[in-house]
Design an enzyme around this catalytic site. Structure first.
Site, PDB file in Angstrom:
ATOM      1  N   GLU A  93       0.836  -1.196   0.000  1.00 45.61           N
ATOM      2  CA  GLU A  93       0.000   0.000   0.000  1.00 45.61           C
ATOM      3  C   GLU A  93       0.877   1.256   0.000  1.00 45.61           C
ATOM      4  O   GLU A  93       0.387   2.355   0.242  1.00 45.61           O
ATOM      5  CB  GLU A  93      -0.958   0.022   1.185  1.00 45.61           C
ATOM      6  N   CYS A 123      -3.176  -4.139   4.523  1.00 45.66           N
ATOM      7  CA  CYS A 123      -2.072  -4.960   5.026  1.00 45.66           C
ATOM      8  C   CYS A 123      -2.086  -6.410   4.555  1.00 45.66           C
ATOM      9  O   CYS A 123      -1.140  -7.144   4.835  1.00 45.66           O
ATOM     10  CB  CYS A 123      -2.053  -4.926   6.552  1.00 45.66           C
ATOM     11  N   HIS A 138      -1.500 -11.453  11.693  1.00 46.94           N
ATOM     12  CA  HIS A 138      -1.128 -10.077  11.379  1.00 46.94           C
ATOM     13  C   HIS A 138      -0.818  -9.348  12.681  1.00 46.94           C
ATOM     14  O   HIS A 138      -1.512  -9.513  13.683  1.00 46.94           O
ATOM     15  CB  HIS A 138      -2.243  -9.363  10.621  1.00 46.94           C
TER      16      HIS A 138
END
Length: 350
Positions: A83, A115, A239
């Protein structure tokens, strides 16, 4: 009907590599400037003045090639998930492909999904190789993420990435994918509009309805469909926007923290966004034994999660030492103060 995603032929990882910039800033240094005394992490990585998502991707890709020991010309796709690509209109994947000598007979593209863009590239590569369209595909997750000065994201937004070369499962692959599952909802927890320099977020809204809802559902569905419990996994990588969130997710799912800590690096390098779980899994592969099973669950704001069950193979023993290990980059560090950090990250607007 099964909810699992499985290709027609089994797919494995034949090479992997990570890269983390050497510059670091301590959370307490950022806190000193903004008058904050509690921090979500200890320190984070900062890209050098000549580093960006492309250079991070190139370094990671070269390390993956060292382990794969294949001619880069055999790679038929290079997909970069990020990103923070340097160009709004111009692919970054083509630059990486040229730098590693993979051009011109391949596909290249940049993937976006906050993400989890890196694992989006992994999913696509599994399908590409699993369908028989190609024997080798490279998926990269890398970012040089930004946080608004003074915002709590500034304490964690970091830089780093990892690359994975996928191939049909064989004695040469060092791990293979048993199955995967993706879960998405329209959850506006984090965003950045065009022409804006820094992202905006929904504060606490980024937790329960976004991160935890997606992560838990993706992980539970994958395990239930496979007939597995946390006891069937040796490691779990979630994550990691901070340290608290992945440990909380692990507790909810029933994983002891001992299975999470080997791949939990955000406390010492920050949140590398699209690279976060890819870097975490690379750290686990650096120490895993043949037969170990890894649960890999990404998260991307907006929102969604990709979950994978990965089984380590015998080839890991001979391949992992062919390139620098993840912790080699984590432990290679040079501390800078906030003034240099602001210079490196372009926070001075003249």
């Amino acid at each position: 009907m099964s909810k699992l995603l499985k290709p027609k032929r089994e797919v494995g990882i034949i090479g992997y590599g990570a890269y983390v910039p050497m510059y670091r800033i301590k959370a307490e240094e950022i806190g000193r400037v903004w008058g904050v005394s509690s921090f979500p992490i200890q320190e984070k990585s900062v890209p050098g003045l000549d580093e960006d998502t492309i250079t991070i991707g190139i370094e990671a890709a070269r390390n993956a090639l060292k382990r794969a020991q294949i001619d880069p010309k055999l790679i038929r796709a290079i997909w970069l998930g990020t990103e923070s690509k340097p160009y709004a209109v111009k692919p970054s994947g083509t630059v990486i492909a040229e730098a590693i000598g993979a051009t011109p007979d391949l596909d290249a593209a940049d993937f976006e999904f906050a993400c989890k863009a890196g694992t989006e590239a992994i999913q696509a590569a599994i399908g590409f190789v699993g369908s028989g369209m190609a024997d080798y595909a490279m998926a990269i997750g890398a970012d040089t993420s930004q946080g608004r000065p003074g915002d709590h994201l500034e304490f964690t937004a970091a830089a780093g990435g990892a690359a994975y070369i996928l191939a049909p499962k064989s004695s040469e692959t060092l791990a293979y994918f048993e199955a995967s599952y993706s879960y998405v909802t329209d959850t506006p927890d984090f965003w950045r509009r065009q022409h804006e320099h820094y992202p905006r977020h929904g504060n606490r809204f980024t937790g329960e309805p976004a991160y935890f809802h997606q992560i838990i559902n993706a992980a539970k569905t994958l395990m239930e469909e496979l007939g597995y419990t946390p006891n069937d996994f040796d490691y779990a990588v979630f994550h990691q926007p901070n340290v608290k969130f992945p440990l909380t997710a692990a507790k909810i799912l029933g994983f002891p923290k001992e299975k999470v800590l080997p791949g939990l690096l955000s406390g010492i390098i920050g949140n590398t966004y699209s690279g976060a779980t890819l870097v975490g899994v690379s750290a686990v592969l650096d120490i895993a034994k043949p037969g170990d099973r890894i649960l890999w669950v990404s998260f991307g704001s907006g929102a969604g999660s990709d979950a994978f069950s990965l089984v380590v193979q015998d080839a890991i023993e001979e391949k992992r030492d062919l390139a620098p290990k993840t912790m080699d980059y984590v432990n290679r560090k040079k501390y800078i103060d906030y003034a240099l950090y602001a210079k490196h990250r372009g926070k001075y607007i003249l």
